[in-house]
Design a protein around this motif. Sequence first.
Motif, short mmCIF file in Angstrom:
data_model
loop_
_atom_site.label_atom_id
_atom_site.label_comp_id
_atom_site.label_asym_id
_atom_site.label_seq_id
_atom_site.Cartn_x
_atom_site.Cartn_y
_atom_site.Cartn_z
N LEU A 157 -3.35 4.71 -2.42
CA LEU A 157 -4.49 5.41 -1.83
C LEU A 157 -4.27 6.92 -1.88
CD1 LEU A 157 -5.12 3.19 1.32
CD2 LEU A 157 -6.22 3.05 -0.92
N ALA A 189 -10.12 4.29 3.59
CA ALA A 189 -9.79 3.32 2.54
C ALA A 189 -8.71 2.36 3.01
CB ALA A 189 -9.35 4.05 1.28
N LEU A 190 -7.78 2.84 3.82
CA LEU A 190 -6.74 1.95 4.36
C LEU A 190 -7.36 0.92 5.29
CD1 LEU A 190 -3.77 1.14 4.71
CD2 LEU A 190 -3.62 2.84 6.56
N VAL A 221 0.85 -1.19 0.00
CA VAL A 221 0.00 0.00 0.00
C VAL A 221 0.88 1.24 0.00
CG1 VAL A 221 -1.81 1.29 1.20
CG2 VAL A 221 -1.78 -1.22 1.34
#
Length: 375
Positions: free
Chosen positions: A349, A364-365, A317
Amino acid sequence: MSPAYVHQALTLPGPLPLDNGQALEDVQIAYETYGNLAADKGNAILICHALTGDQYVASTHPVTAKPGWWERMVGPGKPIDTDRYHVICANVIGSCIGSTGPSSNHADGTPYGMRFPVITIRDMVRAQVALLDAMGIARLHSVVGGSMGGMQALSLAANFPDRVERVLAIATTSRHSAQNIAFHELGRQAIMADPHWRGGDYYGEQNAPDSGLAVARMAAHITYLSEEGLTEKFGRRLQDRPDGQVGERAFGFDAEFQVESYLRYQGSGFTRRFDANSYLYITRAMDYFDLAEEHGGMLADAFAGHARGKGARFCLVSFDTDWLYPTADSRHVVHALNAVGAPVSFVELSAPYGHDSFLLDVPALDRVVKGFLDG
């Protein structure tokens, strides 16, 4: 400075071999655990902390009395659900929050100071694996980390491929860039230029190199933020003005701008919970980190133990405003994993907070973490 107590600590049963050829004796690992360990010990998640982090991922820090640094992520019903998983977070060796580091006592009864051996990220991981051995945990459900914690997660996967099923590395890199090293060197020089550093032998003295450590923290903290975030939060607003507007300058060198005051606050607060020598050692370990170099120069070879889907699953990520470890760094790891056929997912993101986005409120994480761990 070291805390007055740690909740849990374990002394490793044997010497810890280091990358520099030495071995560290009587190594203590301070750690915290959350949630119950399953009977088959298959639900353990190791969370690796960042440079200035600690084991108090979801519990009150004993020095600052602040909540855990990832309390929004770890706990009952949260993305890393302690009703489901047994979470372990250990303070890295070289640090100062209970694990053996420069402020710990040498065999002669006095603090190591600069006699402490120079360590690497891989050494930190060896210590964590030794802790898992002592706990009887042969294979982790997951290893999770952001920033330096992500380095540890990747290092564990590369060097102990049979010890983990899932690897979640957030806002991290496979090696430190020249720019990263340069910022760390700035901080180290600030510490060593402080007259109270005394070559690292300041323990027991009336004054520690707090000014140098504060400057090091200020410089580093700038790299954790984004220009967008700084502008939105502070802009060019002046400190201690009723309207915070430009104008009414004092024409001096006190903290005129709000952003200056913020950085000074970050620096002074840091000196109350961290040790200057530990900062030197941990930043040097990060600078040495280069997974490809450790495995013959090819990053893909670092993940050979996960070739053709026979090892762990990976998730990388990144954040679009992170200029410390930009998205290109994560993609580089993803390409290496693809090259050996390891199962990997990747997402960039959007968040305005820069590198520190992994610690802040980015829903979102949360969804990515929960989906990857529970899937």
